[in-house]
Design an enzyme around this catalytic site. Structure first.
Site, PDB file in Angstrom:
ATOM      1  CG  PHE A 153      -1.548   1.488   1.603  1.00  0.00           C
ATOM      2  CD1 PHE A 153      -2.871   1.402   1.240  1.00  0.00           C
ATOM      3  CD2 PHE A 153      -1.110   2.471   1.778  1.00  0.00           C
ATOM      4  CE1 PHE A 153      -3.804   2.464   1.264  1.00  0.00           C
ATOM      5  CE2 PHE A 153      -1.780   3.471   2.106  1.00  0.00           C
ATOM      6  CZ  PHE A 153      -3.217   3.684   1.687  1.00  0.00           C
ATOM      7  CD  GLU A 154       5.041   2.721  -2.346  1.00  0.00           C
ATOM      8  OE1 GLU A 154       5.513   2.866  -3.354  1.00  0.00           O
ATOM      9  OE2 GLU A 154       5.712   2.924  -1.286  1.00  0.00           O
ATOM     10  CB  VAL A 155      -1.495   7.400  -1.204  1.00  0.00           C
ATOM     11  CG1 VAL A 155      -1.965   8.515  -1.727  1.00  0.00           C
ATOM     12  CG2 VAL A 155      -2.412   6.391  -1.049  1.00  0.00           C
TER      13      VAL A 155
END
Ligand code: GDP
Ligand code: MN
Length: 346
Positions: free
Chosen positions: A243-245
């Site tokens: 998960f990365e934004v």
């Protein structure tokens, strides 16, 4: 009503849908997935969750990447899972192939030893390539030339909570560089020379260290001293990057470009099994203002075997506060308390 039309005259086939052109305040952003053709059903599961909880309200495009051409089946099934635009991109060989300076014999010998010591995927060349691509190459793909923000999504992950705001707009308006959900310790056996190489790099570029960095989080040796010792000075605590934004301006900056090139030349993506998660995390922890890193506590998320599950009526399908439904020892892998201690809430 700025158009002067009486209310109720606009005909919309879908109440929630607004074409891109009607949204002048849109952020340059995409949902981004590196994925294999055979993972299409698992990818569609991830898409369904993220579309239901968030993207059906915002319609950010999906961009899929692969080292092999996507099949028609992959395209058909993923297109059917969203009303947003989907594009399918092939990774250029020069971004995926093992670089010329990697010695094949040395790669085979060192990963054999790593594998014997229990390092997962040690002798799987595609895994090494994947970690390298996610570390320093994805944002250089020509398809992302005009895109600034991305949200990385893997097949077979879950999203549990309704998110009613534009996550990319939040990043932009609050001047955030990076958002995460889960913080974990890494296996030091995958990266014995990553921190020593980082120390060498810092000695050459002392000016790259940010005044407000989370350096103490990166080098913590109090909670898991044996991890820090085996990694020669790195706590191994990292943002779990499935998960990365993120804001790609950070990855495209000179300090990160120089850092990635230094690591790439050092060879540890192949002779060891450096993950993109520790590489991204060390860079963010040293070269960025820690207040620009945000914990998305409100985004309920699972990638086996860990969860981020907030206490909120907006969440369904996960147990509040539970990190894992795997074995009890996995609870020791959570290092979010370190982040909060050294870097605050972001
Ligand atoms: P893990 O989460 O560390 O166990 O690794 P995964 O197997 O989930 O791989 C991470 C991400 O990279 C997933 O989105 C995979 O679909 C993708 N991936 C891994 N290896 C390859 C590969 O060789 N080709 C492609 N196209 N995608 C890959
Ligand atoms: Mn995965």
């Amino acid at each position: 009503d700025p158009t002067g039309e009486p209310e109720g005259t606009l005909v919309r086939t879908n109440e929630n849908y607004t074409p891109d052109a009607e949204k002048p305040d849109r952020i340059d952003a995409t949902l981004l997935a590196l994925v294999r053709n055979e993972e299409v059903d698992a990818m569609v599961m991830s898409m369904r969750d993220l579309e239901r909880t968030w993207n059906s309200k915002f319609n950010y495009p999906w961009t899929f990447f692969n080292d092999k051409p996507f099949t028609e089946e992959f395209k058909r099934k993923t297109r059917a899972a969203t009303k947003a635009k989907c594009t399918y991109e092939l990774i250029p060989d020069e971004h995926w192939d093992t670089p010329s300076w990697i010695d094949d014999q040395l790669y085979r010998e060192s990963t054999k030893i790593l594998g014997k010591s229990g390092v997962q995927y040690a002798d799987k060349i595609s895994y090494h390539k994947m970690c390298r691509w996610n570390s320093g190459l994805f944002y250089k793909h020509p398809a992302l030339k005009d895109t600034r923000y991305y949200w990385r999504v893997e097949p077979n992950v879950h999203f549990f909570c309704d998110i009613d705001y534009d996550v990319f707009r939040y990043m932009h308006d609050n001047n955030k560089t990076y958002g995460f959900t889960i913080n974990l310790y890494d296996d030091p056996k995958t990266l014995p020379s990553l921190w020593p190489e980082t120390v060498k790099f810092l000695a050459e570029h002392p000016d790259y260290l940010h005044d407000q960095s989370a350096r103490k989080w990166v080098t913590d040796d109090i909670r898991r001293p044996e991890h820090n010792k085996a990694a020669h000075g790195f706590s191994t605590c990292h943002f779990w990057s499935n998960f990365e934004v993120g804001d790609m301006e950070f990855w495209r900056s000179k300090p990160y470009e120089d850092y990635f090139n230094h690591l790439d030349r050092a060879g540890g993506f192949f002779y060891e099994r450096w993950g993109d998660a520790p590489v991204h995390s060390i860079a963010l922890g040293l070269f960025e203002d820690s207040s620009k890193i945000h914990w998305f506590r409100d985004i309920g998320y699972q990638h086996i075997p860990f969860f981020n599950c907030p206490n909120s009526p907006k969440c369904r399908g996960c147990v509040t506060g539970r990190l894992t439904d795997g074995e009890a020892f996995l609870h020791h892998e959570d290092c979010r308390p370190n982040w909060f201690q050294y870097a605050g809430m972001g």
